[in-house]
Design a protein around this motif. Sequence first.
Motif, short mmCIF file in Angstrom:
data_model
loop_
_atom_site.label_atom_id
_atom_site.label_comp_id
_atom_site.label_asym_id
_atom_site.label_seq_id
_atom_site.Cartn_x
_atom_site.Cartn_y
_atom_site.Cartn_z
N ALA A 1 0.84 -1.29 0.02
CA ALA A 1 -0.10 0.14 0.07
C ALA A 1 0.75 1.23 -0.07
N ALA A 2 2.02 1.10 0.50
CA ALA A 2 2.96 2.13 0.43
C ALA A 2 3.64 2.49 -0.87
N VAL A 3 3.55 1.64 -1.85
CA VAL A 3 4.24 1.86 -3.23
C VAL A 3 3.59 3.39 -3.60
N PRO A 4 2.41 3.71 -3.97
CA PRO A 4 2.13 4.77 -4.46
C PRO A 4 2.84 5.96 -3.77
N ILE B 1 11.41 14.12 -5.26
CA ILE B 1 12.78 14.54 -4.81
C ILE B 1 13.58 14.59 -6.35
N ILE B 2 13.35 13.90 -7.35
CA ILE B 2 14.12 13.87 -8.63
C ILE B 2 13.63 15.37 -9.13
N GLN B 3 12.39 15.84 -9.16
CA GLN B 3 11.91 16.99 -9.87
C GLN B 3 12.50 17.98 -8.79
N HIS B 4 12.62 18.12 -7.64
CA HIS B 4 13.08 19.22 -6.81
C HIS B 4 14.66 19.23 -7.05
N TYR C 1 2.10 12.55 -17.34
CA TYR C 1 1.12 12.73 -16.30
C TYR C 1 2.02 13.08 -14.93
N GLY C 2 2.73 14.04 -14.72
CA GLY C 2 3.43 14.55 -13.70
C GLY C 2 4.75 13.70 -13.46
N ILE C 3 5.07 12.78 -14.10
CA ILE C 3 6.14 11.97 -13.76
C ILE C 3 7.31 12.43 -14.39
N ASP C 4 8.26 12.60 -13.89
CA ASP C 4 9.94 13.04 -14.39
C ASP C 4 10.25 11.86 -15.17
N PRO C 5 10.81 12.06 -16.43
CA PRO C 5 11.35 11.09 -16.92
C PRO C 5 12.76 10.39 -16.17
N LEU C 6 13.49 11.05 -15.55
CA LEU C 6 14.50 10.66 -14.69
C LEU C 6 13.74 9.75 -13.33
N ALA C 7 12.82 9.95 -13.12
CA ALA C 7 12.19 9.58 -11.82
C ALA C 7 11.79 7.95 -12.01
N ARG C 8 11.87 7.71 -13.20
CA ARG C 8 11.09 6.16 -13.70
C ARG C 8 11.81 5.31 -12.97
N PRO D 1 14.30 5.19 -10.49
CA PRO D 1 14.21 5.13 -8.95
C PRO D 1 12.72 4.47 -8.78
N MET D 2 11.76 5.28 -9.23
CA MET D 2 10.33 4.62 -8.82
C MET D 2 10.23 3.06 -8.91
N ILE D 3 10.87 2.38 -10.16
CA ILE D 3 10.94 1.03 -10.30
C ILE D 3 11.57 0.23 -9.50
N LEU D 4 12.86 1.00 -8.93
CA LEU D 4 13.49 0.20 -7.98
C LEU D 4 12.85 0.31 -6.70
N THR D 5 12.22 1.15 -6.16
CA THR D 5 11.32 1.77 -5.03
C THR D 5 10.16 0.33 -4.98
N VAL D 6 9.62 0.22 -6.15
CA VAL D 6 8.51 -0.66 -6.07
C VAL D 6 9.05 -2.22 -6.09
N LEU D 7 10.33 -2.56 -6.72
CA LEU D 7 10.85 -3.81 -6.59
C LEU D 7 11.02 -3.92 -5.10
N GLY D 8 11.90 -2.77 -4.52
CA GLY D 8 12.20 -3.04 -2.99
C GLY D 8 10.92 -3.24 -2.09
N LEU D 9 9.88 -2.55 -2.23
CA LEU D 9 8.88 -2.93 -1.61
C LEU D 9 8.03 -4.03 -1.64
N SER D 10 8.11 -4.51 -3.09
CA SER D 10 7.55 -5.81 -3.41
C SER D 10 8.12 -7.15 -2.95
N ARG D 11 9.57 -6.72 -2.72
CA ARG D 11 10.32 -7.77 -2.19
C ARG D 11 10.23 -8.02 -0.51
N SER D 12 10.18 -6.73 -0.04
CA SER D 12 10.19 -6.80 1.28
C SER D 12 8.52 -7.49 1.70
N ALA D 13 7.65 -7.29 0.78
CA ALA D 13 6.15 -7.79 1.12
C ALA D 13 5.99 -9.32 0.78
#
Length: 147
Positions: A5-8, A17-20, A38-45, A47-59
């Motif tokens: 649930a914390a993924v979004p 952070i990337i946009q900032h 849709y408001g997603i920075d191309p450079l943030a893709r 890091p967001m994939i890594l975040t999703v994979l990390g949270l999915s691994r933990s779950a």
Amino acid sequence: VTRLAAVPVACSVANFIIQHIRRTTFWWERSETLPCCYGIDPLARWPMILTVLGLSRSACTKLINPEMSGSIDFYFSCVMSLICLSLYYAMLDQITEMIKAVAHEQDAINESAPVKKMQNLVRNITRSGRPEKDAVYCFAQTNTVPA
């Protein structure tokens, strides 16, 4: 389940952070409109994939039985490592391209008439043979004139 649930929220934090960083550090890009989807920075893709994979691994390690969670954890870690490795190689490719561009620009500058004229003047200055009296310092590749 709370980790999934914390993924979004985690993805939005990574995107923020990337946009900032792009807005505050790369100030010369402020006037340009940055391409975004849709408001997603191309450079943030990535890091967001890594975040999703990390949270999915933990779950997965918490939700699945211990025998299977070890192998799933390993495969998630392998995918994350491969993504980080590919990002590292992409960064090295970008640095190489920047260095080649700088060398190409310097070659173009050296071919211009004013630079050739100054280089010719520096090459033809007579030297006294005494370093304390010479106005020109000679090196193996170049001649420089003190400011």
